[in-house]
Scaffold this active site. Structure first.
Site, PDB file in Angstrom:
ATOM      1  N   ALA A  66       0.783  -1.198   0.030  1.00 16.93           N
ATOM      2  CA  ALA A  66      -0.189  -0.007  -0.002  1.00 16.93           C
ATOM      3  C   ALA A  66       0.948   1.179   0.099  1.00 16.93           C
ATOM      4  O   ALA A  66       2.204   1.307   0.404  1.00 16.93           O
ATOM      5  CB  ALA A  66      -1.024  -0.014   1.356  1.00 16.93           C
ATOM      6  N   GLY A 111       0.545  -5.147   0.756  1.00 12.13           N
ATOM      7  CA  GLY A 111      -0.923  -5.278  -0.070  1.00 12.13           C
ATOM      8  C   GLY A 111      -0.516  -5.902  -1.794  1.00 12.13           C
ATOM      9  O   GLY A 111      -1.415  -6.391  -2.237  1.00 12.13           O
ATOM     10  N   GLU A 114      -0.948  -9.384  -0.717  1.00 10.14           N
ATOM     11  CA  GLU A 114      -2.398  -9.726  -0.506  1.00 10.14           C
ATOM     12  C   GLU A 114      -3.205  -9.690  -1.944  1.00 10.14           C
ATOM     13  O   GLU A 114      -3.910 -10.643  -2.021  1.00 10.14           O
ATOM     14  CB  GLU A 114      -2.719  -8.483   0.532  1.00 10.14           C
ATOM     15  CG  GLU A 114      -2.195  -8.819   1.844  1.00 10.14           C
ATOM     16  CD  GLU A 114      -2.618  -7.432   2.688  1.00 10.14           C
ATOM     17  OE1 GLU A 114      -2.235  -6.415   2.163  1.00 10.14           O
ATOM     18  OE2 GLU A 114      -3.080  -7.643   3.788  1.00 10.14           O
ATOM     19  N   GLU A 134       4.332  -5.101   7.263  1.00  8.94           N
ATOM     20  CA  GLU A 134       3.477  -4.138   7.925  1.00  8.94           C
ATOM     21  C   GLU A 134       4.022  -3.810   9.395  1.00  8.94           C
ATOM     22  O   GLU A 134       3.862  -2.784   9.594  1.00  8.94           O
ATOM     23  CB  GLU A 134       2.098  -4.567   7.955  1.00  8.94           C
ATOM     24  CG  GLU A 134       1.258  -4.266   6.663  1.00  8.94           C
ATOM     25  CD  GLU A 134       1.272  -5.869   5.637  1.00  8.94           C
ATOM     26  OE1 GLU A 134       2.357  -6.474   6.017  1.00  8.94           O
ATOM     27  OE2 GLU A 134       0.606  -5.655   4.778  1.00  8.94           O
TER      28      GLU A 134
HETATM   29  N1  COA Z   1       4.497   3.257  -0.645  1.00  8.13           N
HETATM   30  C1  COA Z   1       4.793   4.394  -1.139  1.00  8.13           C
HETATM   31  N2  COA Z   1       6.028   4.511  -1.934  1.00  8.13           N
HETATM   32  C2  COA Z   1       6.781   3.343  -2.024  1.00  8.13           C
HETATM   33  C3  COA Z   1       6.459   2.324  -1.352  1.00  8.13           C
HETATM   34  C4  COA Z   1       5.653   2.057  -0.835  1.00  8.13           C
HETATM   35  N3  COA Z   1       4.926   1.109  -0.236  1.00  8.13           N
HETATM   36  N4  COA Z   1       7.448   1.370  -1.960  1.00  8.13           N
HETATM   37  C5  COA Z   1       8.171   2.009  -2.593  1.00  8.13           C
HETATM   38  N5  COA Z   1       7.944   3.330  -2.714  1.00  8.13           N
HETATM   39  C6  COA Z   1       8.745   4.506  -3.488  1.00  8.13           C
HETATM   40  C7  COA Z   1       9.918   4.804  -2.610  1.00  8.13           C
HETATM   41  O1  COA Z   1       9.517   5.884  -1.535  1.00  8.13           O
HETATM   42  C8  COA Z   1      10.631   5.508  -3.676  1.00  8.13           C
HETATM   43  O2  COA Z   1      10.273   6.605  -4.094  1.00  8.13           O
HETATM   44  P1  COA Z   1      11.066   8.120  -4.243  1.00  8.13           P
HETATM   45  O3  COA Z   1      11.882   7.467  -5.614  1.00  8.13           O
HETATM   46  O4  COA Z   1      10.233   9.048  -4.699  1.00  8.13           O
HETATM   47  O5  COA Z   1      11.861   8.402  -3.032  1.00  8.13           O
HETATM   48  C9  COA Z   1      10.660   4.640  -4.912  1.00  8.13           C
HETATM   49  O6  COA Z   1       9.330   3.782  -4.811  1.00  8.13           O
HETATM   50  C10 COA Z   1      11.585   3.516  -5.109  1.00  8.13           C
HETATM   51  O7  COA Z   1      11.611   2.704  -3.986  1.00  8.13           O
HETATM   52  P2  COA Z   1      13.135   2.622  -2.880  1.00  8.13           P
HETATM   53  O8  COA Z   1      12.926   2.582  -1.450  1.00  8.13           O
HETATM   54  O9  COA Z   1      14.052   3.932  -3.291  1.00  8.13           O
HETATM   55  O10 COA Z   1      13.776   1.283  -3.571  1.00  8.13           O
HETATM   56  P3  COA Z   1      14.906   0.398  -2.820  1.00  8.13           P
HETATM   57  O11 COA Z   1      15.187  -0.636  -4.184  1.00  8.13           O
HETATM   58  O12 COA Z   1      15.847   1.159  -2.095  1.00  8.13           O
HETATM   59  O13 COA Z   1      14.019  -0.474  -1.909  1.00  8.13           O
HETATM   60  C11 COA Z   1      11.848  -1.502  -1.044  1.00  8.13           C
HETATM   61  C12 COA Z   1      12.757  -1.116  -2.277  1.00  8.13           C
HETATM   62  C13 COA Z   1      10.690  -2.438  -1.596  1.00  8.13           C
HETATM   63  C14 COA Z   1      12.773  -2.693  -0.246  1.00  8.13           C
HETATM   64  C15 COA Z   1      11.475  -0.430  -0.407  1.00  8.13           C
HETATM   65  O14 COA Z   1      11.035   0.352  -1.506  1.00  8.13           O
HETATM   66  C16 COA Z   1      10.280  -0.622   0.555  1.00  8.13           C
HETATM   67  O15 COA Z   1      10.790  -1.281   1.635  1.00  8.13           O
HETATM   68  N6  COA Z   1       9.126  -0.343   0.307  1.00  8.13           N
HETATM   69  C17 COA Z   1       8.256  -0.440   1.433  1.00  8.13           C
HETATM   70  C18 COA Z   1       7.605  -1.797   1.645  1.00  8.13           C
HETATM   71  C19 COA Z   1       6.547  -1.898   2.652  1.00  8.13           C
HETATM   72  O16 COA Z   1       6.803  -1.794   3.785  1.00  8.13           O
HETATM   73  N7  COA Z   1       5.230  -2.335   2.116  1.00  8.13           N
HETATM   74  C20 COA Z   1       4.099  -2.352   2.981  1.00  8.13           C
HETATM   75  C21 COA Z   1       3.432  -1.231   3.141  1.00  8.13           C
HETATM   76  S1  COA Z   1       2.042  -1.569   4.040  1.00  8.13           S
END
Ligand code: COA
Length: 260
Positions: A66, A111, A114, A134
């Site tokens: 999400a 999400g 999910e 989460e």
């Molecule tokens: N919600 C909003 N934005 C997200 C996102 C999310 N769930 N997952 C990634 N993004 C965005 C990042 O903020 C970033 O945006 P920006 O370039 O404007 O800063 C872009 O996507 C690229 O992600 P980034 O974190 O830079 O890539 P990474 O390769 O370093 O890491 C992940 C990848 C997947 C490990 C990391 O993005 C992450 O942990 N995301 C969240 C996962 C999560 O907790 N999901 C459950 C949500 S309830």
């Protein structure tokens, strides 16, 4: 159908629906959830669509969860409403009486996991990563993770993922039963299409009945589910497709099903 956050390609009865926010790793904001709901309804109603492949744009992510930037400011009522909206949308895919295959091309988190679990089958690229992170954000899953993950992989394995927020690779996801198959990244969509074409070659009324029996049957007592199965078995015996399928077998030729 036209969308801002989704891409839709329809070929020969097969719809490929792509979550298309690659710069945000296809994170599910409210707009994506709304459009997914519209897409699920439209795909369900369109007789030209016989199956759906769901995937994510770009090479990095299926869906990374999400959209945290929207969740960050929500209050309790808003959070509950957002959860219910997302659950209802995912349920539409799960309840489709047409096969839905998730082609998981990268991060499949929160999400995203999910959403994949609401699909009927899951194919993973060897580079895919799965998790329900989460709890790391001080929240729990809101789109069915605590419900579908234990049903798919068992309570103990589900709780390990849900409580630690740990990420697992595609091979481990396959080992615990979270995905049906792991394929090389460049073969993901061709393999998903091959799998789907194999299903679409079967009797369509029978495929729809199996989807309904498993979906509804899992929520029933064993006796009720067995009765539903027997009712389908009887009902399908009234179809032209059953006569065609059996005649084709006996004549050693391919069946030509007509959904009748
Ligand atoms: N919600 C909003 N934005 C997200 C996102 C999310 N769930 N997952 C990634 N993004 C965005 C990042 O903020 C970033 O945006 P920006 O370039 O404007 O800063 C872009 O996507 C690229 O992600 P980034 O974190 O830079 O890539 P990474 O390769 O370093 O890491 C992940 C990848 C997947 C490990 C990391 O993005 C992450 O942990 N995301 C969240 C996962 C999560 O907790 N999901 C459950 C949500 S309830």
């Amino acid at each position: 159908m036209s969308f801002q956050t989704l891409a839709l390609d329809l070929r020969d009865g097969l719809a490929v629906l792509t979550v298309n926010r690659p710069d945000k790793l296809n994170a599910l904001n409210d707009q994506v959830i709304g459009e997914l709901g519209q897409a699920a309804a439209a795909l369900g109603e369109d007789p030209a669509v016989r199956g759906v492949i769901l995937t994510g744009a770009g090479s990095k992510a299926f869906v990374a969860g999400a959209d945290i930037s929207e969740l960050a400011s929500q209050g309790p009522a808003e959070g509950k409403a957002r959860s219910l909206r997302g659950q209802a949308v995912f349920r539409r895919f799960e309840a489709l009486r047409k096969p839905v295959v998730a082609a998981v091309n990268g991060f499949c988190l929160g999400g995203g996991c999910e959403l994949a679990m609401a699909c009927h089958l899951r194919l993973a690229s060897a580079e895919a990563r799965f998790g329900q992170p989460e709890v790391k954000l001080g929240i729990g899953p809101g789109y069915g993770g605590t419900v579908r993950l234990p049903r798919l992989v068992g309570r103990g394995r589900a709780l390990e993922l849900l409580l630690t927020g740990a990420m697992i690779d595609a091979q481990e996801a396959w080992r615990i039963g979270l995905v049906n198959r792991v394929v090389p990244a460049d073969q993901l969509l061709p393999e998903a299409e091959k799998l789907m074409r194999g299903i679409l070659a079967q009797g369509p009324l029978a495929v729809a009945a199996v989807l309904e029996a498993v979906d509804a049957g899992l929520e029933m007592s064993q006796d009720e589910a067995l009765l539903l199965e027997a009712n389908h078995f009887g009902l399908l015996s009234a179809t032209e497709d059953m006569r065609e399928g059996m005649a084709a077998f006996l004549a050693k030729r391919a069946a030509a099903f007509r959904s009748r």
